[in-house]
Design a protein around this motif. Structure first.
Motif, PDB file in Angstrom:
ATOM      1  N   TYR A  79      -4.365 -12.052  -7.728  1.00  0.00           N
ATOM      2  CA  TYR A  79      -5.074 -11.878  -6.460  1.00  0.00           C
ATOM      3  C   TYR A  79      -4.120 -12.107  -5.285  1.00  0.00           C
ATOM      4  CZ  TYR A  79      -8.816 -11.738  -3.053  1.00  0.00           C
ATOM      5  OH  TYR A  79      -9.610 -11.372  -1.995  1.00  0.00           O
ATOM      6  N   ALA A  80      -3.237 -13.092  -5.421  1.00  0.00           N
ATOM      7  CA  ALA A  80      -2.232 -13.307  -4.374  1.00  0.00           C
ATOM      8  C   ALA A  80      -1.361 -12.063  -4.235  1.00  0.00           C
ATOM      9  CB  ALA A  80      -1.369 -14.524  -4.717  1.00  0.00           C
ATOM     10  N   ARG A  81      -1.011 -11.453  -5.358  1.00  0.00           N
ATOM     11  CA  ARG A  81      -0.210 -10.226  -5.322  1.00  0.00           C
ATOM     12  C   ARG A  81      -0.995  -9.085  -4.665  1.00  0.00           C
ATOM     13  NH1 ARG A  81       1.368 -10.198 -10.411  1.00  0.00           N
ATOM     14  NH2 ARG A  81       3.426 -11.094  -9.965  1.00  0.00           N
ATOM     15  N   HIS A  82      -2.315  -9.034  -4.957  1.00  0.00           N
ATOM     16  CA  HIS A  82      -3.178  -8.011  -4.353  1.00  0.00           C
ATOM     17  C   HIS A  82      -3.207  -8.163  -2.827  1.00  0.00           C
ATOM     18  CE1 HIS A  82      -6.800  -5.737  -3.348  1.00  0.00           C
ATOM     19  NE2 HIS A  82      -7.337  -6.842  -2.855  1.00  0.00           N
ATOM     20  N   LEU A  83      -3.361  -9.395  -2.335  1.00  0.00           N
ATOM     21  CA  LEU A  83      -3.391  -9.619  -0.889  1.00  0.00           C
ATOM     22  C   LEU A  83      -2.042  -9.296  -0.256  1.00  0.00           C
ATOM     23  CD1 LEU A  83      -5.369 -12.997  -0.640  1.00  0.00           C
ATOM     24  CD2 LEU A  83      -6.194 -10.731  -0.005  1.00  0.00           C
ATOM     25  N   ALA A  84      -0.978  -9.756  -0.899  1.00  0.00           N
ATOM     26  CA  ALA A  84       0.357  -9.534  -0.351  1.00  0.00           C
ATOM     27  C   ALA A  84       0.719  -8.055  -0.338  1.00  0.00           C
ATOM     28  CB  ALA A  84       1.391 -10.315  -1.147  1.00  0.00           C
ATOM     29  N   GLY A  85       0.114  -7.285  -1.231  1.00  0.00           N
ATOM     30  CA  GLY A  85       0.405  -5.858  -1.308  1.00  0.00           C
ATOM     31  C   GLY A  85      -0.346  -5.027  -0.300  1.00  0.00           C
ATOM     32  N   ASP A  86      -1.289  -5.646   0.427  1.00  0.00           N
ATOM     33  CA  ASP A  86      -2.022  -4.923   1.468  1.00  0.00           C
ATOM     34  C   ASP A  86      -1.127  -4.840   2.703  1.00  0.00           C
ATOM     35  OD1 ASP A  86      -3.694  -4.006   3.477  1.00  0.00           O
ATOM     36  OD2 ASP A  86      -5.443  -5.081   2.721  1.00  0.00           O
ATOM     37  N   ARG A  87      -0.531  -3.686   2.930  1.00  0.00           N
ATOM     38  CA  ARG A  87       0.451  -3.537   4.007  1.00  0.00           C
ATOM     39  C   ARG A  87      -0.172  -3.673   5.390  1.00  0.00           C
ATOM     40  NH1 ARG A  87       4.489  -5.014   1.091  1.00  0.00           N
ATOM     41  NH2 ARG A  87       4.845  -3.684  -0.732  1.00  0.00           N
ATOM     42  N   GLY A  88      -1.488  -3.646   5.462  1.00  0.00           N
ATOM     43  CA  GLY A  88      -2.130  -3.777   6.766  1.00  0.00           C
ATOM     44  C   GLY A  88      -2.307  -5.216   7.206  1.00  0.00           C
ATOM     45  N   LEU A  89      -1.983  -6.178   6.330  1.00  0.00           N
ATOM     46  CA  LEU A  89      -2.191  -7.587   6.648  1.00  0.00           C
ATOM     47  C   LEU A  89      -0.874  -8.245   7.041  1.00  0.00           C
ATOM     48  CD1 LEU A  89      -4.601  -8.729   3.775  1.00  0.00           C
ATOM     49  CD2 LEU A  89      -5.197  -7.960   6.075  1.00  0.00           C
ATOM     50  N   LYS A  90      -0.931  -9.065   8.085  1.00  0.00           N
ATOM     51  CA  LYS A  90       0.233  -9.835   8.474  1.00  0.00           C
ATOM     52  C   LYS A  90       0.424 -10.993   7.490  1.00  0.00           C
ATOM     53  CE  LYS A  90      -0.266  -8.833  13.408  1.00  0.00           C
ATOM     54  NZ  LYS A  90      -0.436  -9.415  14.762  1.00  0.00           N
ATOM     55  N   GLN A  91       1.635 -11.556   7.506  1.00  0.00           N
ATOM     56  CA  GLN A  91       1.962 -12.616   6.549  1.00  0.00           C
ATOM     57  C   GLN A  91       1.020 -13.815   6.675  1.00  0.00           C
ATOM     58  OE1 GLN A  91       6.008 -12.650   8.071  1.00  0.00           O
ATOM     59  NE2 GLN A  91       6.791 -12.314   6.014  1.00  0.00           N
ATOM     60  N   ASN A  92       0.799 -14.262   7.915  1.00  0.00           N
ATOM     61  CA  ASN A  92      -0.068 -15.430   8.079  1.00  0.00           C
ATOM     62  C   ASN A  92      -1.524 -15.104   7.755  1.00  0.00           C
ATOM     63  OD1 ASN A  92      -0.351 -13.820  10.323  1.00  0.00           O
ATOM     64  ND2 ASN A  92      -0.363 -15.487  11.803  1.00  0.00           N
ATOM     65  N   THR A  93      -1.931 -13.822   7.903  1.00  0.00           N
ATOM     66  CA  THR A  93      -3.291 -13.429   7.530  1.00  0.00           C
ATOM     67  C   THR A  93      -3.469 -13.491   6.024  1.00  0.00           C
ATOM     68  OG1 THR A  93      -3.403 -11.969   9.467  1.00  0.00           O
ATOM     69  CG2 THR A  93      -5.022 -11.607   7.720  1.00  0.00           C
ATOM     70  N   VAL A  94      -2.472 -13.046   5.275  1.00  0.00           N
ATOM     71  CA  VAL A  94      -2.520 -13.148   3.811  1.00  0.00           C
ATOM     72  C   VAL A  94      -2.672 -14.599   3.392  1.00  0.00           C
ATOM     73  CG1 VAL A  94      -1.182 -12.844   1.694  1.00  0.00           C
ATOM     74  CG2 VAL A  94      -1.207 -11.031   3.418  1.00  0.00           C
TER      75      VAL A  94
END
Length: 406
Positions: A79-94
């Motif tokens: 799930y962490a990989r799924h969030l990090a792979g969302d290119r529309g999200l900033k680092q702190n948002t992930v």
């Protein structure tokens, strides 16, 4: 761990968790509850294979919903990989989104659904991006130039609007007089709001209405003591407390109150001026009082704005919301032509007013006094304004080097 807990569907735990974390009676309110509910729903959809082409955490040969027996650190790693792979999200948002799920996981351990806090294990968190390096001092804080530019603009605008209204000739058409009074009220409200945000350092969520927390209904006139220079607000720590109203704030509030002449102390200091909202409120309230629709229409025709009818009939509107304050500050920042150099906001945001006053207080009086005014712990204030201390230590080091080299 009981087999019953392991076989429990994930979403069966959500409502209990949200009630524990929510605010108000029954845990039904609060921004955290709303945001956590959104992220839990996303996590449940992902776990079931309903998001992003992911097959889910249940094997293809099983026809069932995900349960706690399916969770382990590998699931949270994915799930962490799924969030990090969302290119529309900033680092702190992930990082923020993952923390909501991690907090739920910890709660599940305490409630007996899980045997370990899998989401906090190093292997689970490894795919999360590094912190983007944004320091507290990088966040928006109104500078003295920005504060003066905005307060000067709203002050001049309010003075002009009030003077226009109060100097109208005696034979002015009644509706024109009402229009002038409304414009003066709006300008006076905006001025008072800007001055309170700029100088009190009160959190905007303590000052205005939060639709997600019924206890935060916005300050009312009964909450203000202009003679004593104080205002009662519902603090972030979930209790009522007195906040200071410094001298620059008193005059705009006095002038605004005189102009409004609220029919009751329970009126909001910063009422909404949204026409659709006020129109519906006035019509519903007059209908509840037994007036017929044709009579209501006639009454409304006698007023240039529903707010003025509401004042005359003591039909109390709601306070503006925190989002409403942001919209007002966007409009006023543009009108005042304030130069804003900020990566996130192109206007003077409410939290920037609080941080700006924090900067002033820390530099003038130190962390202890600033912490009391900001209603924060000294430790948190030191963390939020660490860039000030770093700069001061740099000056000390420079002075020391100059003395040695002299």
């Amino acid at each position: 761990m009981a087999d019953r807990a392991l076989s429990t569907p994930l979403d069966d735990s959500f409502e209990r968790y949200l009630q524990d974390k929510g605010k108000g009676r029954g845990g039904d309110g609060g921004n955290y509850r709303r945001n956590a509910a959104r992220e839990l729903e996303r996590f449940a959809e992902w776990a079931a294979g309903d998001r992003g082409g992911w097959p889910g955490i249940v094997t293809d040969d099983e026809d069932r919903v995900p349960t706690f027996s399916d969770l382990d650190e590998r699931v949270f790693r994915e799930y962490a990989r799924h969030l990090a792979g969302d290119r529309g999200l900033k680092q702190n948002t992930v990082q923020t989104y993952y923390r909501y799920i991690s907090a739920w996981c910890g709660w599940c351990v305490n409630e007996g659904y899980l045997e370990a806090h899998y989401a906090q294990r190093a292997s689970a968190m490894a795919p999360l991006p590094e912190d983007d390096g944004r320091k507290p001092g990088d966040q928006q804080a109104w500078t003295s130039e920005q504060r003066h530019a905005l307060t000067r603009y709203v002050d001049e605008h309010a003075r002009e609007a009030i003077e226009t209204y109060t100097t109208l000739p005696d034979d002015t058409d009644p509706l024109d007089r009402q229009r002038a009074r409304y414009e003066a009220l709006k300008a006076a409200r905006d001025r008072a709001l800007v001055f309170v945000i700029a100088y009190t350092a009160v959190r905007v969520g303590e000052l205005l209405r939060d639709p997600n927390d019924p206890r935060r209904r916005g300050v009312r006139w009964e909450d203000l003591s202009l003679d004593e220079g104080s205002m009662d607000v519902y603090r972030k720590k979930q209790q009522w407390d007195a906040a200071s109203l410094p001298d620059p704030v008193i005059s705009p509030l006095r002038s605004y109150r005189k102009l409004m002449d609220p029919p009751a102390e329970r009126w909001p200091v910063f009422p909404t001026l949204d026409q659709r909202t006020l129109s519906a409120l006035v019509q519903d309230e007059l209908a509840d009082r037994g007036e017929r629709s044709d009579a209501i229409a006639q009454r409304r025709d006698e007023y240039a704005r529903d707010l003025l009818l509401a004042l005359d009939e003591d039909i109390r509107p709601e306070s503006i919301t925190t989002d409403g304050a942001r919209s007002i500050l966007q409009r006023l920042s543009a009108a005042a032509d304030v130069n804003v150099n900020d990566a996130k906001h192109d206007y003077l945001a409410p939290h920037g007013g609080r941080r700006g006053m924090g900067e002033v207080l820390v530099r003038a009086f130190g962390y202890t006094v600033a912490a009391r005014y900001l209603d924060n712990s000294e430790e948190m204030v030191r963390e939020h304004y660490s860039h000030i201390e770093a700069g001061e230590l740099g000056d000390v080091a420079t002075d020391a080097l100059d003395e040695i080299d002299a």
